[in-house]
Design an enzyme around this catalytic site. Structure first.
Site, PDB file in Angstrom:
ATOM      1  N   ASP A  23       0.855  -1.195   0.000  1.00 45.45           N
ATOM      2  CA  ASP A  23       0.000   0.000   0.000  1.00 45.45           C
ATOM      3  C   ASP A  23       0.886   1.238   0.000  1.00 45.45           C
ATOM      4  O   ASP A  23       1.756   1.391   0.864  1.00 45.45           O
ATOM      5  CB  ASP A  23      -0.861   0.059   1.272  1.00 45.45           C
ATOM      6  CG  ASP A  23      -1.777  -1.142   1.421  1.00 45.45           C
ATOM      7  OD1 ASP A  23      -2.102  -1.772   0.403  1.00 45.45           O
ATOM      8  OD2 ASP A  23      -2.154  -1.444   2.574  1.00 45.45           O
ATOM      9  N   LYS A  85     -11.871  -8.228  -0.927  1.00 45.73           N
ATOM     10  CA  LYS A  85     -12.970  -8.365   0.045  1.00 45.73           C
ATOM     11  C   LYS A  85     -14.318  -8.547  -0.663  1.00 45.73           C
ATOM     12  O   LYS A  85     -15.251  -7.749  -0.494  1.00 45.73           O
ATOM     13  CB  LYS A  85     -12.988  -7.162   0.994  1.00 45.73           C
ATOM     14  CG  LYS A  85     -11.679  -7.023   1.789  1.00 45.73           C
ATOM     15  CD  LYS A  85     -11.733  -5.947   2.840  1.00 45.73           C
ATOM     16  CE  LYS A  85     -10.511  -5.916   3.729  1.00 45.73           C
ATOM     17  NZ  LYS A  85      -9.289  -5.338   3.169  1.00 45.73           N
ATOM     18  N   THR A  92     -21.881 -11.959  -9.676  1.00 42.51           N
ATOM     19  CA  THR A  92     -20.833 -10.941  -9.819  1.00 42.51           C
ATOM     20  C   THR A  92     -19.606 -11.343  -8.995  1.00 42.51           C
ATOM     21  O   THR A  92     -18.477 -11.109  -9.411  1.00 42.51           O
ATOM     22  CB  THR A  92     -21.306  -9.520  -9.424  1.00 42.51           C
ATOM     23  OG1 THR A  92     -21.492  -9.476  -8.028  1.00 42.51           O
ATOM     24  CG2 THR A  92     -22.578  -9.123 -10.128  1.00 42.51           C
ATOM     25  N   PRO A 206      -3.513  -8.718  10.068  1.00 34.34           N
ATOM     26  CA  PRO A 206      -3.076  -7.357   9.725  1.00 34.34           C
ATOM     27  C   PRO A 206      -3.238  -6.440  10.936  1.00 34.34           C
ATOM     28  O   PRO A 206      -3.960  -6.773  11.883  1.00 34.34           O
ATOM     29  CB  PRO A 206      -4.063  -6.951   8.636  1.00 34.34           C
ATOM     30  CG  PRO A 206      -5.319  -7.704   8.964  1.00 34.34           C
ATOM     31  CD  PRO A 206      -4.940  -8.927   9.749  1.00 34.34           C
TER      32      PRO A 206
HETATM   33  O1  O7M Z   1      -0.011  -2.299   8.059  1.00 35.07           O
HETATM   34  P1  O7M Z   1      -1.030  -1.284   7.604  1.00 35.07           P
HETATM   35  O2  O7M Z   1      -1.921  -0.821   8.688  1.00 35.07           O
HETATM   36  O3  O7M Z   1      -0.428  -0.164   6.837  1.00 35.07           O
HETATM   37  O4  O7M Z   1      -1.926  -2.022   6.493  1.00 35.07           O
HETATM   38  C1  O7M Z   1      -2.688  -3.121   6.786  1.00 35.07           C
HETATM   39  C2  O7M Z   1      -3.157  -3.810   5.532  1.00 35.07           C
HETATM   40  O5  O7M Z   1      -3.993  -4.900   5.914  1.00 35.07           O
HETATM   41  C3  O7M Z   1      -3.982  -2.962   4.576  1.00 35.07           C
HETATM   42  O6  O7M Z   1      -3.662  -3.354   3.250  1.00 35.07           O
HETATM   43  C4  O7M Z   1      -5.421  -3.315   4.880  1.00 35.07           C
HETATM   44  O7  O7M Z   1      -6.245  -3.275   3.744  1.00 35.07           O
HETATM   45  C5  O7M Z   1      -5.296  -4.765   5.373  1.00 35.07           C
HETATM   46  N1  O7M Z   1      -6.269  -5.151   6.397  1.00 35.07           N
HETATM   47  C6  O7M Z   1      -6.419  -4.431   7.551  1.00 35.07           C
HETATM   48  O8  O7M Z   1      -5.713  -3.462   7.804  1.00 35.07           O
HETATM   49  N2  O7M Z   1      -7.374  -4.815   8.440  1.00 35.07           N
HETATM   50  C7  O7M Z   1      -8.197  -5.866   8.265  1.00 35.07           C
HETATM   51  O9  O7M Z   1      -9.000  -6.155   9.110  1.00 35.07           O
HETATM   52  C8  O7M Z   1      -8.046  -6.632   7.095  1.00 35.07           C
HETATM   53  C9  O7M Z   1      -7.038  -6.299   6.204  1.00 35.07           C
HETATM   54  C10 O7M Z   1      -6.782  -7.246   5.161  1.00 35.07           C
HETATM   55  O10 O7M Z   1      -5.695  -7.503   4.721  1.00 35.07           O
HETATM   56  O11 O7M Z   1      -7.825  -7.945   4.754  1.00 35.07           O
HETATM   57  C11 O7M Z   1      -7.610  -9.018   3.876  1.00 35.07           C
END
Ligand code: O7M
Length: 255
Positions: A23, A85, A92, A206
């Site tokens: 990200d 997600k 779809t 995460p």
């Molecule tokens: O380490 P960060 O906080 O910068 O990023 C966390 C990553 O994990 C980010 O790509 C989010 O979309 C993902 N994530 C969460 O932060 N929380 C969740 O509950 C679930 C996800 C995730 O990866 O879901 C598959």
């Protein structure tokens, strides 16, 4: 090879259980692409997989810039997870999963709130046909996760009052999910979900770092993989940060 096996092999090969969440802050697509590939090149020896989010796929385009990142990750022998997600009705959902799998992703993430029939069943079906993985959200990492995943529900199957995430963890078993997501910010939930899943379905966690989660408590509660984004991607030295998380996790797994 199943996605779970692919992940097991990647962990053995890399000596890491860190999944890089690639990200980056929004920018011009060409800058985003060059920065993403640069971070991936620097960090790849210290992670076992890469996760892309729609925040990257939307500006780059699934069959444009994203292909470059997926190919680069595969060249470095890293499985790639598409964090889409999935959360719609069956036809779809199936098309969405198929698009990502055709683009080369090895697994997708999906929300169990939509249920099985005419919900996620087509996603699991196409994943099985194409030998890819499905990871289910069981308890998210953010504060508001309580409002959905944490609510107490009347389970229509057992007629008992149970927490929503417990039902989702049980569904992960019965649907043969390849993994579940539980936030590192809720180690007590990781522990509870791990007690239900054992070794059959691995927990991806995460929320370490910027969101306040902690490597040690997540791993000791039963997380098999840590999903880490900004603590690595925004660090001055992403490779060094990835190495630090990897080593901290390794240390906890040894203890
Ligand atoms: O380490 P960060 O906080 O910068 O990023 C966390 C990553 O994990 C980010 O790509 C989010 O979309 C993902 N994530 C969460 O932060 N929380 C969740 O509950 C679930 C996800 C995730 O990866 O879901 C598959």
């Amino acid at each position: 090879m199943s996605f779970q096996l692919e992940m097991d092999r990647s962990v053995k090969r890399s000596g890491s259980n860190v999944v890089l969440a690639l990200d980056l802050p929004l920018d011009q697509p060409r800058h985003l692409l060059s920065r993403s590939t640069e971070v991936l090149e620097r960090v790849h020896p210290h992670v076992c997989a890469v996760k892309l989010n729609r925040q990257l796929v939307l500006p780059l385009g699934l069959f444009n810039g994203v292909q470059e990142i997926v190919s680069l990750a595969h060249d470095r022998e890293l499985p790639v997870i598409m964090d889409c997600k999935i959360n719609d009705v069956g036809h779809t959902n199936r098309a969405i999963a198929e698009c990502y799998f055709k683009a080369g992703f090895d697994a997708v993430t999906a929300s169990p709130f939509v249920g099985w029939d005419e919900g996620l069943q087509p996603v699991f079906e196409v994943a099985q046909q194409m030998r890819r993985g499905v990871l289910l959200l069981v308890f998210m990492s953010h504060k508001g996760a309580w409002e959905g995943y944490g609510q107490t529900i009347h389970d229509p199957e057992t007629r008992k009052k149970v927490p929503q995430y417990v039902v989702f963890a049980e569904k992960a078993l019965s649907w043969n999910a390849d993994g579940v997501i539980v936030g590192a910010t809720y180690p007590e939930k990781i522990r509870e979900v791990h007690a239900i899943l054992g070794k059959r379905v691995p927990i991806y966690s995460p929320g370490v770092g910027v969101q306040g989660g902690d490597v040690e408590s997540a791993i000791k509660a039963g997380a098999r993989y840590l999903i880490v984004g900004r603590a690595i991607t925004l660090a001055e030295n992403p490779a060094e940060s990835a190495k630090l998380v990897r080593d901290a996790a390794k240390q906890c797994l040894r203890e």
